[in-house]
Motif scaffolding. Structure first.
Motif, mmCIF file in Angstrom:
data_model
loop_
_atom_site.group_PDB
_atom_site.id
_atom_site.type_symbol
_atom_site.label_atom_id
_atom_site.label_comp_id
_atom_site.label_asym_id
_atom_site.label_seq_id
_atom_site.Cartn_x
_atom_site.Cartn_y
_atom_site.Cartn_z
ATOM 1 N N ASN A 126 -1.685 12.147 -7.394
ATOM 2 C CA ASN A 126 -1.259 13.533 -7.201
ATOM 3 C C ASN A 126 -2.066 14.486 -8.079
ATOM 4 N N ASP A 127 -2.289 14.056 -9.355
ATOM 5 C CA ASP A 127 -3.051 14.908 -10.275
ATOM 6 C C ASP A 127 -4.436 15.230 -9.720
ATOM 7 N N TYR A 128 -5.047 14.211 -9.114
ATOM 8 C CA TYR A 128 -6.429 14.387 -8.664
ATOM 9 C C TYR A 128 -6.532 14.630 -7.164
ATOM 10 N N SER A 129 -5.431 14.987 -6.526
ATOM 11 C CA SER A 129 -5.445 15.105 -5.065
ATOM 12 C C SER A 129 -6.413 16.182 -4.589
ATOM 13 N N GLY A 130 -6.759 17.112 -5.462
ATOM 14 C CA GLY A 130 -7.681 18.168 -5.050
ATOM 15 C C GLY A 130 -9.136 17.727 -5.022
ATOM 16 N N LEU A 131 -9.428 16.570 -5.628
ATOM 17 C CA LEU A 131 -10.820 16.115 -5.703
ATOM 18 C C LEU A 131 -11.216 15.367 -4.430
ATOM 19 N N PRO A 132 -12.509 15.350 -4.114
ATOM 20 C CA PRO A 132 -12.961 14.492 -3.015
ATOM 21 C C PRO A 132 -12.632 13.031 -3.354
ATOM 22 N N VAL A 133 -12.474 12.215 -2.338
ATOM 23 C CA VAL A 133 -11.951 10.864 -2.523
ATOM 24 C C VAL A 133 -12.757 10.051 -3.545
ATOM 25 N N ARG A 134 -14.071 10.229 -3.527
ATOM 26 C CA ARG A 134 -14.936 9.460 -4.413
ATOM 27 C C ARG A 134 -14.597 9.731 -5.879
ATOM 28 N N GLN A 135 -14.559 11.008 -6.252
ATOM 29 C CA GLN A 135 -14.235 11.383 -7.628
ATOM 30 C C GLN A 135 -12.800 11.002 -7.967
ATOM 31 N N ARG A 136 -11.929 11.127 -6.952
ATOM 32 C CA ARG A 136 -10.513 10.844 -7.177
ATOM 33 C C ARG A 136 -10.337 9.381 -7.614
ATOM 34 N N LEU A 137 -10.949 8.464 -6.848
ATOM 35 C CA LEU A 137 -10.797 7.041 -7.182
ATOM 36 C C LEU A 137 -11.506 6.712 -8.488
ATOM 37 N N ASP A 138 -12.644 7.346 -8.728
ATOM 38 C CA ASP A 138 -13.357 7.103 -9.981
ATOM 39 C C ASP A 138 -12.495 7.520 -11.180
ATOM 40 N N LYS A 139 -11.774 8.618 -11.029
ATOM 41 C CA LYS A 139 -10.891 9.090 -12.099
ATOM 42 C C LYS A 139 -9.789 8.065 -12.365
ATOM 43 N N PRO B 177 0.847 -1.207 0.000
ATOM 44 C CA PRO B 177 0.000 0.000 0.000
ATOM 45 C C PRO B 177 0.876 1.249 0.000
ATOM 46 N N LEU B 178 0.292 2.345 -0.438
ATOM 47 C CA LEU B 178 1.037 3.607 -0.499
ATOM 48 C C LEU B 178 0.437 4.610 0.475
ATOM 49 N N VAL B 179 1.319 5.328 1.164
ATOM 50 C CA VAL B 179 0.856 6.438 1.992
ATOM 51 C C VAL B 179 1.283 7.724 1.296
ATOM 52 N N ARG B 180 0.294 8.558 0.974
ATOM 53 C CA ARG B 180 0.606 9.815 0.310
ATOM 54 C C ARG B 180 0.638 10.939 1.335
ATOM 55 N N ALA B 181 1.770 11.606 1.428
ATOM 56 C CA ALA B 181 1.883 12.751 2.332
ATOM 57 C C ALA B 181 1.309 13.982 1.630
ATOM 58 N N ALA B 182 1.036 15.027 2.401
ATOM 59 C CA ALA B 182 0.402 16.228 1.849
ATOM 60 C C ALA B 182 1.264 16.854 0.751
ATOM 61 N N ASP B 183 2.587 16.636 0.812
ATOM 62 C CA ASP B 183 3.452 17.249 -0.208
ATOM 63 C C ASP B 183 3.565 16.393 -1.471
#
Lengths: 588, 111
Positions: A393-406, A322-328
């Motif tokens: 990273n590209d979709y990090s600004g989206l809510p999680v639902r849209q992000r995963l759908d993308k 699994p990956l942990v994405r930090a805020a940066d």
């Protein structure tokens, strides 16, 4: 001569015309029979009877090729000797030769044919003199043959014309058999398709329902086929923590789907009572091993999130890191430290899988199957972990639902069948959700709406038996302060003392560790006691008054509390864990 | 909690004093069970019990059960208000034989 020569064929044709009309009639009858039923065996038998009568044979049989063309099986037989069920090698006898060479055979006199198989005659006592055999085939697909024996009347031998007629009839029979088989296959396909639909529906029901917005976990599962070997799940534990998993069963078919259903169910069942991922995964492994199908296994990440603190404890059984994405935007991979489930049974029932602890404070944990990293991109390449990181990273600004759908849409474009099931689970920092949920669920420990009235006492003591007298005295003095008479004061002492005992003995397990906090408040016509501990959340259902008709030592305390107080109720688990008991005594 | 065990007129008198609570009930249990083993009627003087909790009551119940099996007498005497309230809450006030005083209890042994 000319006339004669013209007449002769005309005569022959005319002679034959009578016959051919009959043949056409027979063909029409057979065609109608074949078309009107899918019971192919009954129809073939009927057709055989027609043919035998028409060609004046003593008997006949229909042989069908089986075992991928290795065996000729007599499925219908008419005549003096019943050989239904007889099986020959597909190159055996005259029927075998006819099928192998895909041409009609006429053996006017079997005595002169070296291929004639005498064994049947020897067994049955029947005397075969002449054989007519026509293969049944459609294009290149060989189906079997029709064989007739012994022409009745005349010299008892078949003619070349008889063979021609049989060849025409056998083509019609071959078509009918092929049609019936295709119809049967279609029915079977339809049945399997419906069963798959049902299986897929059951499987979808094993996935958690889409959570409300803001819930710290969200998952997506797209099966490559109808059913999936992937799964994910999450559920809230009694103490407010959230148990989750994501797994991938080796293989993709129905067997993988069934093992997936089993593993997911075991995890969900055990997960509710074993909130430590390492121990939980070890127990799931033991269960899967116990009834494992040879060669199949499950890779899985199981974990528990405390949304109030963001603390995650994970165990990884052979799964894609699994990956942990930090805020940066940087990623850390969490490698597997244990083999997949279902491979090695535990040596010791107390074995645990190695655990990893991490804190999600603005970080997001992504767990996914290799169907994602190995998924094909539109340019033919595979996504890989690096590609997934780029998308996240590209979709990090989206809510999680849209992000995963993308992310899923990049792989599941609809232009190509998926290579493998796609499953992604995101675990986010849940502190905001936890704070809101606590308000929604009822009073949080620190700001209980009914914690109004006057604070009379707050006392924190070590959870030890030798401090109970101190607590009793404090309760007694407080009751007196409120003007309670001696008997009421005594009752309140009993209830509080028993409640404290429960904490010491049951919540803390008589370890002598931990502390308890007693808060006494005076409201409108009542005194309210809050007793707070910091132990693991206890199963409220298990705290029941004893049956008083059953006179045995022990278990009386809860009964005393309920008998003495007007209300006794556990409150929702307070922030920071532990238990909160509220007891109310109405006073005059 | 303090306690005193004495023999009087062929009976064993166990006098409990103070708070019989989670801290002291293991001691109370041990003393009561040892008294029951003496094969003589046992009277528990509870006049100076200032507090008894569920664990203390459980010790009394266990002693009563042991005595019944051994077919020896086991009764309470001179039960303080505090202890009586707890026995009532447990609805054990009818299960135990309760004498008004130790003297009453002893007189019944003699007669």
């Amino acid at each position: 001569m000319n006339d004669l020569s013209l007449t002769a064929p005309a005569l022959t044709a005319a002679d034959g015309a009578v016959e051919v009309t009959d043949h056409l009639e027979l063909l029409a009858v057979m065609g109608r029979d074949f078309a009107s039923t899918l019971d192919i065996d009954a129809t073939i038998l009927k057709a055989l009877e027609h043919i035998i009568r028409h060609l004046h044979a003593e008997g006949g049989a229909v042989f069908l090729l089986e075992d991928e063309g290795r065996t000729l099986h007599c499925t219908s037989c008419v005549g003096a000797t019943d050989i239904t069920g007889l099986k020959l090698n597909s190159d055996q006898g005259i029927v075998g030769r006819s099928v192998q060479e895909n041409r009609g055979e006429i053996v006017r006199d079997v005595a002169k044919d070296p291929n004639f198989n005498h064994t049947v005659d020897e067994k049955t006592g029947f005397t075969t003199r002449s054989i007519l055999c026509a293969p049944m085939s459609v294009k290149d697909e060989r189906i079997g043959a029709i064989e007739l024996v012994n022409k009745s009347g005349g010299d008892g031998l078949f003619s070349q014309e008889d063979l021609q007629i049989l060849e025409v009839l056998s083509v019609s029979a071959a078509l009918a058999i092929l049609n019936a088989r295709m119809a049967e296959a279609l029915v079977e396909q339809e049945r399997v398709r419906r069963e798959l639909e049902l299986a897929a529906e059951i499987q979808r029901s094993l996935l958690p329902e889409a959570p409300l917005d803001g819930f710290p976990l969200y998952g997506v599962n797209v099966p490559a086929r109808k059913v999936s070997g992937d799964f994910y799940d999450f559920f809230v534990l009694a103490d407010g923590r959230i148990c989750f998993n994501l797994g991938d069963v080796s293989g993709k078919g129905m067997n993988a789907a069934l093992l997936m259903a089993k593993t997911a169910s075991i995890f969900r069942c055990l997960g509710k009572t074993i909130p430590e991922p390492g121990r939980l995964m070890s127990r799931v492994n033991a269960e899967v091993c116990e009834t494992a199908t040879r060669g199949m296994f499950v890779t899985m990440v199981g974990g528990v999130l405390d949304p109030r603190t963001g603390r995650v404890v994970l165990a990884n059984a052979g799964h894609e890191p699994p990956l942990v994405r930090a805020a940066d935007g940087t990623f850390t991979a969490i490698a597997a430290e244990a083999p997949p489930l279902g491979i090695a049974p535990p040596l010791d029932p107390d074995d645990t899988y190695p655990e990893t602890e991490l804190w999600l404070n603005d970080e997001t944990l992504y767990i996914f199957t290799d169907g994602v990293t190995e998924g094909y991109l539109s340019d033919g390449g595979t996504l890989e972990s690096s590609g997934l990181q780029r998308l996240l990273n590209d979709y990090s600004g989206l809510p999680v639902r849209q992000r995963l759908d993308k992310v899923v849409a990049v792989l599941n474009r609809g232009d190509n069948a998926l290579r493998d099931d796609l499953t992604v689970l995101a675990v986010e920092d849940g502190r905001i959700w936890a704070a809101t949920a606590a308000t929604d669920a009822g009073p949080a420990a620190e700001e209980v709406p009914d914690r109004n009235g006057e604070e009379l006492l707050v006392l924190e003591v070590p959870a030890r038996a030798d401090r109970l007298k101190l607590v009793r005295n404090a309760v007694s003095e407080t009751a007196t302060l409120c003007g309670c008479d001696e008997s009421v004061a005594r009752d309140m002492v009993i209830a509080v003392d028993e409640a404290c005992q429960n904490v010491i003995r049951h919540a803390y397990g008589s370890t002598g560790e931990g502390s308890l906090v007693l808060e006494i408040r005076r409201g409108d016509g009542e005194i309210v006691f809050f007793l707070r501990d910091f132990a693991n959340t206890i199963d409220v259902e298990a705290v029941r008054p004893r049956d008083l008709d059953d006179i045995r030592p022990g278990g009386l305390g809860t009964h005393f509390m309920r008998a003495v107080m007007d209300e006794v109720a556990f409150q929702p688990p307070p922030q920071g864990g532990g238990n909160l008991l509220k007891m109310t005594k109405r006073i005059a | 909690m303090n306690y005193e065990v004495r023999e009087e007129h062929g009976a064993v008198v166990v006098a409990l004093e103070g708070d019989v609570d989670l801290e002291s009930s293991p001691t109370a249990r041990k003393v009561l069970l040892e008294a029951v083993k003496r094969k003589a009627p046992v009277f528990v003087d509870m006049s100076r019990v200032s507090y008894i909790d569920s664990s203390g009551v459980a010790s009394l119940v266990e002693a009563l059960q042991t005595a019944r099996k051994a077919k020896t007498g086991f009764a309470l005497a001179s039960v303080s208000d505090a202890a009586r309230r707890v026995l009532e809450l447990a609805r054990l006030d009818k299960v135990f034989t309760i004498h008004g005083s130790v003297l009453d209890a002893l007189s019944q042994v003699k007669s």
